[in-house]
Design an enzyme around this catalytic site. Structure first.
Site, PDB file in Angstrom:
ATOM      1  N   GLU A 109     -31.679 -12.984 -81.627  1.00 29.90           N
ATOM      2  CA  GLU A 109     -32.037 -14.326 -82.103  1.00 29.90           C
ATOM      3  C   GLU A 109     -32.033 -15.325 -80.958  1.00 29.90           C
ATOM      4  O   GLU A 109     -32.750 -16.332 -81.003  1.00 29.90           O
ATOM      5  CB  GLU A 109     -31.117 -14.747 -83.241  1.00 29.90           C
ATOM      6  CG  GLU A 109     -31.485 -14.030 -84.537  1.00 29.90           C
ATOM      7  CD  GLU A 109     -30.597 -14.397 -85.704  1.00 29.90           C
ATOM      8  OE1 GLU A 109     -31.134 -14.763 -86.769  1.00 29.90           O
ATOM      9  OE2 GLU A 109     -29.354 -14.298 -85.575  1.00 29.90           O
ATOM     10  N   ASN A 158     -18.494 -16.140 -77.153  1.00 27.82           N
ATOM     11  CA  ASN A 158     -19.092 -14.922 -77.683  1.00 27.82           C
ATOM     12  C   ASN A 158     -20.546 -15.191 -78.052  1.00 27.82           C
ATOM     13  O   ASN A 158     -20.948 -16.328 -78.256  1.00 27.82           O
ATOM     14  CB  ASN A 158     -18.323 -14.424 -78.913  1.00 27.82           C
ATOM     15  CG  ASN A 158     -18.429 -15.375 -80.086  1.00 27.82           C
ATOM     16  OD1 ASN A 158     -19.406 -15.353 -80.836  1.00 27.82           O
ATOM     17  ND2 ASN A 158     -17.437 -16.232 -80.260  1.00 27.82           N
ATOM     18  N   GLU A 212     -23.270 -13.004 -80.716  1.00 29.58           N
ATOM     19  CA  GLU A 212     -23.492 -11.840 -81.555  1.00 29.58           C
ATOM     20  C   GLU A 212     -24.960 -11.405 -81.466  1.00 29.58           C
ATOM     21  O   GLU A 212     -25.270 -10.320 -80.974  1.00 29.58           O
ATOM     22  CB  GLU A 212     -23.120 -12.200 -82.992  1.00 29.58           C
ATOM     23  CG  GLU A 212     -23.033 -11.034 -83.940  1.00 29.58           C
ATOM     24  CD  GLU A 212     -22.299 -11.455 -85.201  1.00 29.58           C
ATOM     25  OE1 GLU A 212     -21.096 -11.162 -85.294  1.00 29.58           O
ATOM     26  OE2 GLU A 212     -22.919 -12.077 -86.071  1.00 29.58           O
ATOM     27  N   ASP A 259     -24.349 -21.599 -82.908  1.00 30.42           N
ATOM     28  CA  ASP A 259     -25.617 -20.955 -83.245  1.00 30.42           C
ATOM     29  C   ASP A 259     -26.835 -21.871 -83.282  1.00 30.42           C
ATOM     30  O   ASP A 259     -27.838 -21.529 -83.927  1.00 30.42           O
ATOM     31  CB  ASP A 259     -25.510 -20.263 -84.608  1.00 30.42           C
ATOM     32  CG  ASP A 259     -24.403 -19.240 -84.690  1.00 30.42           C
ATOM     33  OD1 ASP A 259     -23.807 -18.933 -83.640  1.00 30.42           O
ATOM     34  OD2 ASP A 259     -24.125 -18.745 -85.797  1.00 30.42           O
TER      35      ASP A 259
END
Length: 848
Positions: A541, A535, A537, A460
């Site tokens: 963002e 992945n 999500e 992230d």
């Protein structure tokens, strides 16, 4: 414990003072302008580790000479997250192939039919669809048994994995979208182990055509090779050579003739071995057109054919101005279309990003009251994600205070952002919080405190740092001196490079860590050890990172960064529409009833999130944070309205009720149906604001969109900071001018707008016909032709010629002009056409 530099000194007492004065250098604080970071791991902090929390090293070969990268579709070849399992790799999804590294070599498979995922995902959440990896065959070497494979090299969407077992060495090169796997085999005979007894329907000159579990493959050894063995295994010495390729043949080969025809095509390209993949992009400010060029370099192992074959994802072939072959594959992203060639060019229009929505629709006193209430807001001291969202909230407020003329409040917001960023951008010996640490071994910039495993899994970073960059961009708009590299801008650009480095000379960071140029979107998971590939999500963002990068480039006058951001934003927005929201209803399989996914997986998609299965989480995490870069959410208004209605009216078992993130939902709905959003929003007071949102910002946005209408993405401007909205018969043009001189902005439907320096201007007019789907760009082969591509097809026009005609492949005259005045660009369906032009007037004959 991770390796840390160890220094040993032997000083005489007379050198004590010298030793003490040298101590600060041991902290390894690296200055960057007025900021700094550390290369000494702060006490108690984590770096990449396995699932047992044991630090790990990148698994690369001795001849690996690149910066270490993470967050790729293939990262588990390099980053071993799960100890004692899958030491070679996790299940990976280059599409159309599925693969997994095994001790005996590379497993290859193809998932052509979607499955329902796991039962619990349907019982306790909204379900999952999956095209799982099930091996059809394994390519290796006789006797090979390697517990851990490594990465030998990579490029923008390709990887070379390595298995070494004593004298035996296997290297496999795979690329996203490429239906082949390319092998170098030394130290033993090549071995292909089939998962079940294959049907061999062609064997000629060592080239095999086989069917395994209903999937067709071509196996291409060097000329003169022979295979031995029966049953489920074949071996070959490769006629003394060291190369082999295996290709997955396309779908719908129901007859022997069809299979052999496809095998012949694949044989023609089988020896063009992929050596490098590279993405390039260009933004044409005059036409708002983003041209992306994906180039694959190859080496011909036999013959002279250097072209490979590539299967285009939906977001690619929708914007590909040339024809593909008739061959297709199934994938979790919808139908993939096969093309021959090493260059994929896509053309997509950039729809613009404003620093703030304009001064429209709201009550100034009400907005001022909401802004005053935010003056007491304190940016917290949490982890990189929490403090990032908090800064993102304030970053949205500074332009609004400026818009209402409250410069003191604007300065207060900017000062809050400065203080927080400067505290994070200042490293000191012994400091463990609000600090950035650069790990030389992994080529990563970590922020501490970390969250959501942004440290030990490298997850992230684009999500977290996107908020930091958005905050820095808000400062740069009003204090460009602060943003200069010799001041604090250098640290901002360190964060940018950690996520999206494009400077090959800066080997501190890999190229485009988080963004996959072929997949068209970012990946969030660092190690890719997930069982279903990588992945992502929160698509929104990721878009927030691109928006922040764009605004940073805009306000610092860094056009290279601005154009990088435009490429990332334009490409990912096209992918998000298709793969997260299934905008054309052509991606999600019939077994999946939901209008969106909470996560895109390498193997499919899921209607749940890592932090919960409540419907508002699933939808909201793909809406937030709402910014001026969120206008892409309004491209398909009916789809967004369906998502909002679905969330409120179709709860799943164990999901939470609405009430959390309602303001995010209202703001999102405003892009699709502003009147409905305004109705839901009510008095703008009786709700709890999302922790990254504020009442001032959501009020300003909803009221603006209520006045402006829905975004019109088929009208472009000749500046990047613009937007166009339609409300009934009224079209409103909006543009921001970052320059020091006034500028007249031209829109593709004929509208014009003069904008003063460093201001936003609007102009309302009639919503007339748009004409072609956007602006136009020169065609490849004819300077007098112009071309544009979009969701409706390809547009052609002509300039500088009096006579112009278009014919079908059969010679049927479709459209022409015989003299001077052209009736305007015309639309044509996708296909191949003859185009004839001449300098003088007259009727053109059909092409010969």
């Amino acid at each position: 414990m991770p390796f840390r530099p160890c220094h040993s000194y032997a000083f005489f007492p007379t050198c004590l003072a010298l030793a003490l004065t040298a101590l600060p250098s041991l902290s390894q604080i690296v200055p960057v302008g007025k900021g700094s970071y550390t290369t000494t791991l702060p006490a108690g902090r984590k770096t990449p580790a396995d699932s047992l929390n044991v630090p790990v090293d990148p698994q690369v070969t001795a001849d690996f000479k690149q910066p270490v990268t993470t967050n790729e579709w293939w990262s588990s070849f390099l980053y071993k997250r799960v100890p004692n399992q899958h030491g070679n790799s996790g299940k990976s999804y280059p599409h159309p192939l599925t693969i997994r590294g095994a001790p005996t070599g590379l497993e290859m498979g193809y998932a052509s039919i979607a499955t329902r995922g796991m039962d619990w995902e349907w019982e306790f959440a909204g379900g999952t669809y999956e095209y799982p990896h099930i091996p059809d065959l394994t390519v290796g070497i006789e006797g090979l048994n390697v517990p851990i494979s490594k990465t030998a090299g990579y490029s923008d969407w390709a990887v070379t994995a390595d298995w070494t077992d004593g004298a035996k060495n296997l290297r496999a090169t795979l690329a996203h979208g490429n239906p082949y796997a390319f092998f170098k085999i030394t130290g033993g005979a090549a071995k292909i182990a089939f998962a079940s007894a294959p049907t061999v329907w062609s064997e000629e000159g060592g080239i095999l055509g086989v069917t395994v579990a209903g999937h067709n493959y071509g196996i291409f050894p060097p000329a003169g090779s022979a295979w031995t063995g029966t049953g489920n295994a074949r071996s070959s010495t490769l006629n003394g050579k060291d190369y082999l390729s295996v290709g997955l043949l396309p779908d719908n080969l129901s007859t022997d003739e069809a299979r052999k025809e496809a095998l012949a095509l694949f044989r023609a390209h089988a020896y063009a071995f992929v050596t490098k993949t590279r993405a390039a992009w260009a933004y044409d400010e005059k036409t708002a057109l983003v041209t992306t060029t994906l180039t694959t370099e190859t080496e011909a192992k036999e013959g002279t054919e250097t072209r490979t074959m590539q299967a285009l994802y939906r977001h690619q072939w929708l914007n590909y101005p040339f024809t593909t072959s008739r061959y297709t594959y199934a994938s979790p992203r919808g139908t993939m279309k096969l093309m021959e060639g090493n260059v994929i060019t896509t053309l997509i229009h950039f729809t613009g990003i404003l620093p703030a929505f304009p001064d429209k629709g709201y009550d100034r006193a009400t907005l001022q009251n909401h802004l005053n209430a935010e003056n007491g807001y304190t940016i917290g001291d949490g982890d990189t994600y929490g403090v990032g969202k908090s800064m993102g909230r304030v970053a949205m407020l500074a332009p609004l205070a400026d818009q209402v003329g409250n410069t003191a409040l604007r300065t207060a917001f900017v000062d809050k952002l400065k203080a927080k960023l400067e505290s994070w951008f200042t490293a000191q010996a012994g400091k463990t919080d609000k600090i950035f640490y650069y790990d030389k071994k992994w080529n990563i910039l970590f922020g501490y405190p970390a969250s959501f495993h942004s440290d030990d899994e490298v997850n992230d970073h684009h999500f977290h740092y996107g908020y930091f960059i958005m905050a820095a961009a808000a400062i740069a708009q009003f204090d460009p001196v602060w943003a200069q590299a010799q001041n604090w801008g250098g640290m901002v650009e360190m964060l940018i490079k950690d996520v999206a480095n494009t400077d090959d000379a800066d080997t501190r960071f890999p190229r485009l860590r988080n963004f996959d140029p072929y997949a068209g979107h970012s990946w969030a998971h660092g190690s890719e050890y997930y069982g279903r590939g990588n992945n992502q999500e929160s698509s929104s963002e990721a878009m927030n990172f691109h928006t922040g990068l764009y605004l940073w480039g805009l306000h610092t006058n860094n056009k290279a960064m601005r154009d990088l951001a435009i490429y990332l934003y334009t490409t990912e927005s096209a992918a998000v529409q298709q793969y997260w929201f299934d905008a054309d209803k052509a991606v999600f399989p019939a077994l999946y009833p939901n209008p969106c996914v909470g996560q895109v997986l390498g193997a499919g998609g899921a209607y749940w999130t890592f932090f919960g299965a409540s419907a508002n989480f699933i939808h909201g995490i793909n809406f937030l944070p709402l910014t001026t870069g969120s206008t892409y959410l309004g491209w398909y208004p009916e789809n967004i309205k369906k998502n909002i209605d679905y969330m409120y009216n179709n709860p799943y078992k164990y999901q939470g009720k609405t009430g959390t993130w309602d303001d995010v939902m209202w703001g999102t709905l405003a892009f699709a149906d502003p009147a409905a959003a305004l109705n839901r929003f009510g008095g703008f007071n009786a709700y709890a604001a999302f922790d990254g949102e504020s009442k001032a910002h959501i009020y300003h946005m909803v009221m603006n969109l209520s006045a402006l209408g829905t975004v019109q993405r088929r009208v472009q401007a000749d500046v990047p900071s613009y937007a166009v909205f339609d409300k009934g018969a009224v079209r409103t043009y909006v543009a921001y001018n970052p320059d020091d001189a006034a500028r007249t902005v031209k829109f593709s439907d004929g509208g014009t707008l003069t904008v003063q320096p460093h201001t936003t201007a609007t102009l309302a007019g009639s919503a007339g016909p748009i004409g072609i789907n956007g602006r136009i760009a020169p065609a490849r082969s004819r300077p007098d032709l112009v071309m544009a591509s979009g969701y409706e097809g390809i547009r052609l026009a002509v300039r500088g010629r009096e006579a112009f005609a278009i014919f079908s492949p059969e010679g049927k005259r479709l459209w022409e002009t015989a003299s001077g005045t052209l009736p305007g660009p015309q639309a044509f369906a996708r296909g191949i056409y003859w185009v004839q032009t001449q300098a003088g007037a007259g009727t053109l004959p059909a092409p010969q």
